[in-house]
Design an enzyme around this catalytic site. Structure first.
Site, PDB file in Angstrom:
ATOM      1  NE  ARG A 234      -4.221  -1.539   0.060  1.00  0.00           N
ATOM      2  CZ  ARG A 234      -4.299  -2.621  -0.707  1.00  0.00           C
ATOM      3  NH1 ARG A 234      -3.272  -2.946  -1.490  1.00  0.00           N
ATOM      4  NH2 ARG A 234      -5.383  -3.378  -0.685  1.00  0.00           N
ATOM      5  CD  GLU A 262      -3.455   3.121  -6.069  1.00  0.00           C
ATOM      6  OE1 GLU A 262      -4.508   2.447  -6.203  1.00  0.00           O
ATOM      7  OE2 GLU A 262      -2.445   2.713  -5.471  1.00  0.00           O
ATOM      8  CG  HIS A 281      -3.483  -0.829  -7.130  1.00  0.00           C
ATOM      9  ND1 HIS A 281      -3.950  -0.157  -6.028  1.00  0.00           N
ATOM     10  CD2 HIS A 281      -3.398  -2.136  -6.744  1.00  0.00           C
ATOM     11  CE1 HIS A 281      -4.148  -1.000  -5.029  1.00  0.00           C
ATOM     12  NE2 HIS A 281      -3.822  -2.214  -5.446  1.00  0.00           N
TER      13      HIS A 281
END
Length: 323
Positions: A234, A262, A281
């Protein structure tokens, strides 16, 4: 789950299998329990990304609910304390989703230490022959030290995948003892020691208050000149500003799949740095890898309908130290 998630996950064959196991009510993806007039007959929920919290209000309307089968990884967003208190059993596809993340990480380690990204970019710029060995002295994968931070499911899977290679693998995890480390075939060390000794550091810890900015200015400074940091965990685990400074200086290299925020702002220097591989991601399940999640979840649902325990149950007592 969201309708888009349902469409990405469940093909016609999956829907047929689902219908052979349970009676679907209402038969389509639900993202808001308030839109379902009658939850009284619901015994099991098949959930995915976008599922709202299954809170006490939902449970009062669903007195027969006994199980939740989650097609994704973490259940923290929708499985509430009320679910555990009511004795609902929960399954997650977190182990299935760990497979592509570990595969991505393995590729990142091997490519990173070979300096494939930087060499490719430079080659495309120059478009001529060079002595690449002298330009990238010391690169390669023979007897390098790889530091794994966190013996999570993904961290352990990465360790398994690294076993055939001529690498020394170190592990930092306060919940692992030396006996467990020996079984994994790794050297157990403290985090600071791992950072100072590793050619590549790969992060596999959950985002918790105690892991926020686990890698800060001080700890990033411990890393060897030229070392590579891989983050598929993360974004909050790393102090983004501190890492950006290190990467701008070209002292470190990085493979970054998760960031905070993000996505990153459009003017972030990380998009253009030659020593950074930045991906949006994508390490987790995508494309045909979603099939693994569905197959796993339907297998779990079949076990439950036959009165058998889940193969991948979620343990409430472990949630405080997991994703």
């Amino acid at each position: 789950m969201g309708r888009t998630v349902r469409d990405e996950l469940f093909g016609p064959d999956d829907v047929r299998r689902l219908n052979s196991l349970v009676n679907l009510r209402p038969g389509h993806a639900v993202q808001d329990f308030a839109t379902v007039p009658d939850l009284g007959m619901v015994e099991v929920l098949v959930t995915g990304w976008g599922c709202p919290p299954v809170d006490a209000g939902v449970l009062r309307r669903a007195p027969r609910l006994r199980a939740i089968v989650h097609t994704g990884g973490s259940v923290k967003h929708h499985v509430t304390d009320a679910c555990w208190e009511q004795g609902i059993v929960v399954s997650s596809a977190v182990e299935a989703n760990a497979v592509p993340v570990a595969e991505y990480t393995l590729a990142a380690i091997l490519f990173g230490q070979k300096r494939v990204i930087e060499t490719s970019r430079r080659y495309c710029e120059l478009r001529e022959s060079r002595s690449w060995a002298s330009s990238y002295a010391g690169f390669g994968n023979y007897r390098r030290v790889v530091g794994i931070v966190g013996a999570s499911r993904i961290g352990r899977r990465v360790i398994e995948l690294l076993a055939p290679f001529d690498l020394e693998v170190q592990l930092a995890d306060p919940y692992v003892d030396r006996e467990d480390a020996d079984r994994l075939g790794v050297r157990l060390v403290e985090l600071d020691e791992l950072l100072a000794a590793s050619d590549t550091v790969s992060l596999h810890v959950p985002s918790l208050p105690e892991t926020r900015h686990l890698l800060n200015d001080r700890r990033l400074a411990l890393m060897r000149d030229g070392a590579t940091l891989i983050n598929t965990a993360r974004g909050a685990v790393v102090d983004g500003a501190a890492l950006t400074r290190e990467l701008i200086s070209r002292r470190l290299h990085a493979v970054i799949d998760v960031t905070e925020p993000e996505p990153l702002p459009a003017d972030s220097p990380l998009y253009d740095l030659p020593n950074v591989l930045l991906t949006p991601h994508i390490a987790g399940s995508l494309g045909n890898e979603l099939r693994r999640l569905v197959d796993h979840s339907l297998d779990e649902l079949e076990r439950w309908t036959q009165g058998n325990p889940f193969a991948s149950p979620v343990r409430r007592e472990l949630l405080s130290t997991s994703a």
